[in-house]
Design a protein around this motif. Sequence first.
Motif, PDB file in Angstrom:
ATOM      1  N   PRO A 254      56.153 -35.670  10.268  1.00 15.34           N
ATOM      2  CA  PRO A 254      55.551 -35.053   9.109  1.00 15.34           C
ATOM      3  C   PRO A 254      56.149 -35.577   7.833  1.00 15.34           C
ATOM      4  CG  PRO A 254      56.166 -33.202  10.668  1.00 15.34           C
ATOM      5  CD  PRO A 254      56.725 -34.673  11.077  1.00 15.34           C
ATOM      6  N   ALA A 255      57.376 -35.883   7.772  1.00 21.69           N
ATOM      7  CA  ALA A 255      57.762 -36.459   6.373  1.00 21.69           C
ATOM      8  C   ALA A 255      57.354 -37.840   6.213  1.00 21.69           C
ATOM      9  CB  ALA A 255      59.238 -36.797   6.582  1.00 21.69           C
ATOM     10  N   LEU A 256      57.091 -38.918   7.298  1.00 23.58           N
ATOM     11  CA  LEU A 256      56.620 -39.972   7.098  1.00 23.58           C
ATOM     12  C   LEU A 256      54.948 -40.053   6.935  1.00 23.58           C
ATOM     13  CD1 LEU A 256      58.337 -42.174   9.903  1.00 23.58           C
ATOM     14  CD2 LEU A 256      58.736 -42.113   7.566  1.00 23.58           C
ATOM     15  N   ARG A 305      63.283 -34.133  -7.728  1.00 21.17           N
ATOM     16  CA  ARG A 305      63.006 -32.907  -8.286  1.00 21.17           C
ATOM     17  C   ARG A 305      61.624 -32.784  -8.335  1.00 21.17           C
ATOM     18  NH1 ARG A 305      65.496 -33.152 -14.303  1.00 21.17           N
ATOM     19  NH2 ARG A 305      67.331 -33.809 -12.916  1.00 21.17           N
ATOM     20  N   LEU A 306      61.427 -31.428  -8.377  1.00 19.02           N
ATOM     21  CA  LEU A 306      59.829 -31.204  -8.966  1.00 19.02           C
ATOM     22  C   LEU A 306      59.266 -31.676 -10.248  1.00 19.02           C
ATOM     23  CD1 LEU A 306      59.849 -27.320  -7.616  1.00 19.02           C
ATOM     24  CD2 LEU A 306      59.074 -29.397  -6.438  1.00 19.02           C
ATOM     25  N   LEU A 307      58.111 -32.250 -10.336  1.00 15.96           N
ATOM     26  CA  LEU A 307      57.739 -32.945 -11.299  1.00 15.96           C
ATOM     27  C   LEU A 307      56.393 -32.358 -11.603  1.00 15.96           C
ATOM     28  CD1 LEU A 307      58.602 -36.683 -10.513  1.00 15.96           C
ATOM     29  CD2 LEU A 307      59.750 -35.005 -12.110  1.00 15.96           C
ATOM     30  N   HIS A 313      53.346 -31.258  -7.657  1.00 18.26           N
ATOM     31  CA  HIS A 313      54.470 -30.951  -8.197  1.00 18.26           C
ATOM     32  C   HIS A 313      55.708 -32.044  -7.291  1.00 18.26           C
ATOM     33  CE1 HIS A 313      53.918 -27.271 -10.691  1.00 18.26           C
ATOM     34  NE2 HIS A 313      52.869 -27.035  -9.763  1.00 18.26           N
ATOM     35  N   GLY A 314      55.091 -32.808  -6.466  1.00 22.45           N
ATOM     36  CA  GLY A 314      55.897 -33.735  -5.783  1.00 22.45           C
ATOM     37  C   GLY A 314      56.867 -32.901  -4.625  1.00 22.45           C
ATOM     38  N   ILE A 318      59.880 -34.564  -2.067  1.00 24.41           N
ATOM     39  CA  ILE A 318      61.219 -34.234  -2.109  1.00 24.41           C
ATOM     40  C   ILE A 318      61.551 -33.850  -0.494  1.00 24.41           C
ATOM     41  CG2 ILE A 318      62.652 -32.149  -2.533  1.00 24.41           C
ATOM     42  CD1 ILE A 318      61.349 -31.794  -5.233  1.00 24.41           C
ATOM     43  N   ILE A 319      60.803 -33.213  -0.112  1.00 27.33           N
ATOM     44  CA  ILE A 319      61.152 -32.848   1.378  1.00 27.33           C
ATOM     45  C   ILE A 319      61.038 -34.025   2.616  1.00 27.33           C
ATOM     46  CG2 ILE A 319      59.905 -31.630   3.556  1.00 27.33           C
ATOM     47  CD1 ILE A 319      58.648 -29.595   1.557  1.00 27.33           C
ATOM     48  N   SER A 320      60.080 -35.104   2.311  1.00 26.16           N
ATOM     49  CA  SER A 320      60.294 -36.156   2.938  1.00 26.16           C
ATOM     50  C   SER A 320      61.405 -36.883   2.489  1.00 26.16           C
ATOM     51  CB  SER A 320      59.120 -37.080   2.471  1.00 26.16           C
ATOM     52  OG  SER A 320      57.969 -36.725   2.981  1.00 26.16           O
TER      53      SER A 320
END
Length: 350
Positions: A254-256, A305-307, A313-314, A318-320
């Motif tokens: 899921p990250a990729l 960070r959240l943007l 919000h990105g 962040i999680i990836s």
Amino acid sequence: MILLLYMAALRNRRLSLLGMFACLLVEIVLLNLLIAFNGAASNPFSAVLLIPLIMACVWLPHAGAVAIVGLSIAAQWTQWQFTHMDTNHALLAHAQGMLVSFTITSVLIMTVVFYLRHRLAQQEEKLHALREKQLRNEQLLAIGTAAAQLTHELATPTQAAQWLLEEGVEKTQPTPAWLSDLSAQLSHITHKLTQWRQVTDDVRHQRTVAVNARELASEIQHLMQLVRPEVAINWHIEAQLDTLKVNADRTLLPALSNVIVNACDAQKRVNDEPVSVSCSHKNNTLFIEIRNAGHTENLKQLGQRLLPSSKGHGAGAIISNATLEKFGGTLRWEHVNHEVITWITLPSSS
């Protein structure tokens, strides 16, 4: 001393670097003139010239500090021209020794202060990175808590809806096509919830397996065909990936895929050109390069960070990023020639 008095007079106002350099330069000239007319090189109080030298090394940039040190040493050696040569040989040797001692001491002070400034800058960078990581972890914790709560709240109504659909299918014969489609979609949701529980269980027990890089690339291809079938993707996968394996758990895929999905969405906002994904390996490291059109702001902060923006919000980035770091990998973005290039690395399990 002039600089210290000036800064004390200004109180909270900060003097510019050029102003500091000028104050120290004036102070060196005045002190050298004072010493020149009071014994010159033989004056034992010439060590007071080390004070502006130390202040320059602490407060000025390296170039300015080196200039001040060089001027101080040059000014000290000009004192030899004002030293009376009619004194005995011992005093002349003593004066010359003081000049040599001042030169060596100045260079040592400059070297030590520069080293300490370098170490302090490194520590500040580490503290800054630690604060950024702590902030990111806090955001991840908040996102994870919300996701776990949402999953828990969805489980019961999803199961109830599944029972109602099964009962509706049994009582409605023949079964309408829309009811079958609704049942299939609800089964897909139930399957995703089950996968979420398996992922959390792997994370909790820190279970990892050696994943074949070629198989991982194939799984990503298959997943992208399901989630973004409308976006064309040019895949470039090395055949030699069969020999490479990476340590990971269920969160890696899921990250990729999330990174590639973001690239596809960014591409769609610009044009219908295909996204380029390349998978290769070098020095026992898996390299994944993703190229898409567009421009993403704050690329250096993306994944850290959240943007807040109009497009999200990105949080996925962040999680990836956190997931890849957990497996010893890296994730970074660059903007080159109207293209956003995403670089992903994962070390070999060996």
